[in-house]
Design a protein around this motif. Sequence first.
Motif, PDB file in Angstrom:
ATOM      1  N   VAL A 190      31.822  23.737  29.923  1.00  0.00           N
ATOM      2  CA  VAL A 190      32.683  24.223  31.247  1.00  0.00           C
ATOM      3  C   VAL A 190      33.481  23.522  31.056  1.00  0.00           C
ATOM      4  CG1 VAL A 190      32.135  22.141  33.289  1.00  0.00           C
ATOM      5  CG2 VAL A 190      29.843  22.792  32.346  1.00  0.00           C
ATOM      6  N   THR A 191      34.702  23.481  30.265  1.00  0.00           N
ATOM      7  CA  THR A 191      35.425  22.640  30.102  1.00  0.00           C
ATOM      8  C   THR A 191      36.290  24.255  29.519  1.00  0.00           C
ATOM      9  OG1 THR A 191      35.001  20.679  29.357  1.00  0.00           O
ATOM     10  CG2 THR A 191      37.318  21.484  28.132  1.00  0.00           C
ATOM     11  N   MET A 192      35.408  25.045  28.515  1.00  0.00           N
ATOM     12  CA  MET A 192      35.875  25.998  27.497  1.00  0.00           C
ATOM     13  C   MET A 192      35.655  27.159  29.693  1.00  0.00           C
ATOM     14  SD  MET A 192      36.464  25.960  24.728  1.00  0.00           S
ATOM     15  CE  MET A 192      37.841  27.629  23.968  1.00  0.00           C
ATOM     16  N   LEU A 193      35.199  27.136  30.385  1.00  0.00           N
ATOM     17  CA  LEU A 193      34.945  27.844  31.254  1.00  0.00           C
ATOM     18  C   LEU A 193      36.028  27.555  32.103  1.00  0.00           C
ATOM     19  CD1 LEU A 193      33.279  30.262  33.028  1.00  0.00           C
ATOM     20  CD2 LEU A 193      32.822  28.174  33.921  1.00  0.00           C
ATOM     21  N   ASP A 198      39.961  33.818  32.839  1.00  0.00           N
ATOM     22  CA  ASP A 198      39.474  34.179  34.014  1.00  0.00           C
ATOM     23  C   ASP A 198      39.650  33.548  35.600  1.00  0.00           C
ATOM     24  OD1 ASP A 198      39.366  36.915  33.023  1.00  0.00           O
ATOM     25  OD2 ASP A 198      37.030  36.014  32.787  1.00  0.00           O
ATOM     26  N   VAL A 199      39.997  32.019  35.435  1.00  0.00           N
ATOM     27  CA  VAL A 199      39.979  30.602  36.262  1.00  0.00           C
ATOM     28  C   VAL A 199      41.224  30.397  36.494  1.00  0.00           C
ATOM     29  CG1 VAL A 199      39.242  28.228  36.727  1.00  0.00           C
ATOM     30  CG2 VAL A 199      37.554  30.211  34.930  1.00  0.00           C
ATOM     31  N   ALA A 200      42.344  31.169  35.784  1.00  0.00           N
ATOM     32  CA  ALA A 200      43.368  30.403  36.017  1.00  0.00           C
ATOM     33  C   ALA A 200      44.096  31.417  37.373  1.00  0.00           C
ATOM     34  CB  ALA A 200      44.083  30.823  35.007  1.00  0.00           C
ATOM     35  N   VAL A 205      35.586  32.591  40.159  1.00  0.00           N
ATOM     36  CA  VAL A 205      35.137  32.686  38.853  1.00  0.00           C
ATOM     37  C   VAL A 205      33.948  31.416  38.840  1.00  0.00           C
ATOM     38  CG1 VAL A 205      35.499  33.493  36.486  1.00  0.00           C
ATOM     39  CG2 VAL A 205      36.622  34.369  38.396  1.00  0.00           C
ATOM     40  N   ALA A 206      34.800  30.913  37.904  1.00  0.00           N
ATOM     41  CA  ALA A 206      34.427  29.577  37.294  1.00  0.00           C
ATOM     42  C   ALA A 206      32.596  28.611  38.380  1.00  0.00           C
ATOM     43  CB  ALA A 206      35.106  27.797  37.366  1.00  0.00           C
ATOM     44  N   ILE A 207      32.778  29.008  39.327  1.00  0.00           N
ATOM     45  CA  ILE A 207      32.012  28.401  40.074  1.00  0.00           C
ATOM     46  C   ILE A 207      30.630  29.252  39.995  1.00  0.00           C
ATOM     47  CG2 ILE A 207      31.792  27.675  42.253  1.00  0.00           C
ATOM     48  CD1 ILE A 207      34.097  26.854  43.138  1.00  0.00           C
ATOM     49  N   SER A 208      31.412  30.621  40.676  1.00  0.00           N
ATOM     50  CA  SER A 208      30.170  31.783  40.100  1.00  0.00           C
ATOM     51  C   SER A 208      29.461  31.579  38.977  1.00  0.00           C
ATOM     52  CB  SER A 208      30.695  33.261  40.614  1.00  0.00           C
ATOM     53  OG  SER A 208      29.693  34.229  40.276  1.00  0.00           O
ATOM     54  N   THR A 209      30.061  31.288  37.643  1.00  0.00           N
ATOM     55  CA  THR A 209      29.963  31.467  36.635  1.00  0.00           C
ATOM     56  C   THR A 209      28.890  30.471  36.001  1.00  0.00           C
ATOM     57  OG1 THR A 209      30.891  32.511  35.467  1.00  0.00           O
ATOM     58  CG2 THR A 209      30.431  31.804  33.905  1.00  0.00           C
ATOM     59  N   ALA A 210      29.357  29.730  36.386  1.00  0.00           N
ATOM     60  CA  ALA A 210      28.329  28.375  36.252  1.00  0.00           C
ATOM     61  C   ALA A 210      26.909  28.018  37.260  1.00  0.00           C
ATOM     62  CB  ALA A 210      29.055  27.418  36.881  1.00  0.00           C
ATOM     63  N   GLY A 211      27.674  28.537  38.215  1.00  0.00           N
ATOM     64  CA  GLY A 211      25.442  29.020  39.507  1.00  0.00           C
ATOM     65  C   GLY A 211      25.319  29.696  38.422  1.00  0.00           C
TER      66      GLY A 211
END
Length: 737
Positions: A190-193, A198-200, A205-211
């Motif tokens: 999660v930290t790396m994500l 991409d998240v910057a 992107v982070a929310i979608s990837t984690a979900g």
Amino acid sequence: MVNQQPNRMRGVKVLKAVSSPLRLQILNLLFDSTALSYSELMNQLKMNPSRDAGRFAYHLKFLLKAGLVEADVEAKKYYLTDLGKMVLDVADRVEKKAVKPRGMLVRTSHLTVEEFDANKIANSLIKEAKVPPELAQKAAKEAEKRLIKSKTKYLTASLIREVVNGILVEKGYEDYRHKLTRVGMPIHEVTMLIESRDVASDCAVAISTAGQTVIGEYTLLNIFPRDIADAHLSGAIHIDGLGTWVLKPNEVIHDLRYFYRHGIKLDDPKQAPMQPPSDFKAALYTAFNVMLHAQKETNATQTYNNFNLTLAPFVRGIEEPQLKETLRLFILNLNQHINATLELELSTTCQMIEKDAIGADGKQTGKYHNYQTESRLIASLLLDIFLEESAQKPLLNPQLIIKLNTNTFNNENLPLIQKAHELVAKNGLIYFANTSQKENQNAAFTSSGVKFTTDLTGDWETDTLRTGCLGLVAINLPRIAIESKKDANTFMELLRERFELAARALTIKNNALKQFGKSNLPFLLQKAEGDNYFRLENCNRLINLVGFWEAIETVTEKSPNTPESQAFAKEIIDSTLAFKQKLTKKYGRRLYPVLIGNHKAAERLAQLDVERFGVAKVKFSGTRDNPYYSSLNRIPIKAAQTLSAPVDTLESTQLLRGLSGGGSLDLYELEDAEFQASDLLDLTKGVIDTQTSAFFTYNRTLSFCGNCKKTYYRTLHKCPVCNSTSTLTTFDRFIST
């Protein structure tokens, strides 16, 4: 009083029975193990059979007389009675009250802090994993013991779950542990994500990837049977879009006429439906909103079939500059927000020509053949916009498909086709669909290569529109080549097994969407006049043969263009089509083996094989650090090369036509820097005339410098003008497929 005396005496006997630590230990052992023999009890108590036999027999006999333990004479085992279980429970409560352990706090998954309670563990086991109550109590009690012994002051729900899962595995209850597993991402990932580039620029992107990671894990653990989940995890197959597998179809091919006739029914009950458009601007606004709302319910791209023809009835009476700027705004909005494909129809023989044209306010305005001039104008303006917007930086979304056949290269269409090839020669990317082939005459295409023909009912509209690609499962052919030890019969048997695995995975997805579609796909499944918009039952189910040529080279130990390799390739194709034919009744008529681009599968499967078998045993493309398999047909083209030049590659292309029933994509690689539009046009005409490729595009690697605003026809690591490295971007949609 007289009658109560025996009961009191028995109660005293029971309390006396548990007053001995050794006897209490015997009860606990029988609770944990259900039944133990005389010798097993002694061994677990670490008592010496010769030295401690008398003492042990005395305590065991005491428990038997108290009715806390009973013996099975035939099995030679001792069991805990219901009274014994009750006494143990009371003893545990007394111990907790006496000791009063404090500080055992739990941070729950509901974001609250509560005092530890072993009963909640047991209840979770019963509710979540359907563990029998007695076993649940045992596991909860054991977990409590271990946590108290660890002297942990602050617990989390996930830590408790890990301890309980460990206990279940130790006791051989892996199926229960499987159901109890918690899905999620490690803190490090999660930290790396969150810290990724991409998240910057977009935190969504982070929310979608984690979900999607969580849903993907859930699908593997709770939706798929063990063999399918293991096949994906091991790399025997690759399930594309795992994070949305049970939620969305992979691709959607739209019919705008539905919304031009009925308007848009939104999934939010608070919002009023959008009425049919009244003019050209409103028609484009409707087109954008359809994709915007459908994007929530689609995993990959969306396609508008016959886009220019559908819009044509709205064009009359509008000045060309106004049309162009309205179209430009539409294209740029798509570019920013939606993964979209626009299919352009130039033929005067397509079946839509004779259909009723839908114009302003959903009214019929004659037939579409009355709007040929307007249709060509829209296509021309779209190409102009792409040429202008791609002058510096390539415009890669939305994507354009142009349908061509031997009759479209006429005087009316030739300027449009020349303009399209000017875009290709510079830095654009256009797909060409060859409708000269009989099976493709009324087909619809998507930019990934998926094809829809009139193979279900024979009706063009029912079979090709308002449907899509259900999902895509890739089979790792090089893995089969290695596991078969280069034996052709073993190869075909393994291929058959994995083909059916993939077909089952697709059926599971279809059943899930049918079951939950009303809640998960409210926009796509909206109704008008009792008719659902999206025809889920007509979706293609695709099985992608990744690493086709690498597998052939591994088995035959010959290059792909040799007679031996070509013969084995034909055998694979014929066998796969035979598998499909046998499985059609069970898994659906639109189950197709294909060879289309899938870079995620190509990279992941190759990397897993290299890790498992070593670099020396695996045939792959790319480098040792970044290996990948082929997943589409590549044809290298040099400047001014004629169609007949790459004979061996084109022969392979003809061979692969057997895998084009559900789609295909031939990639003509432009290897040199400079290409003339006229040369590419001649090559395209040759492909159409000879019916070499059903669906194809031209590709080249481009480097764009954001500082200089210049594009270069090659891969660069540094801008040759400003020497910048940080502002340099390489564009190649097919770099790893």
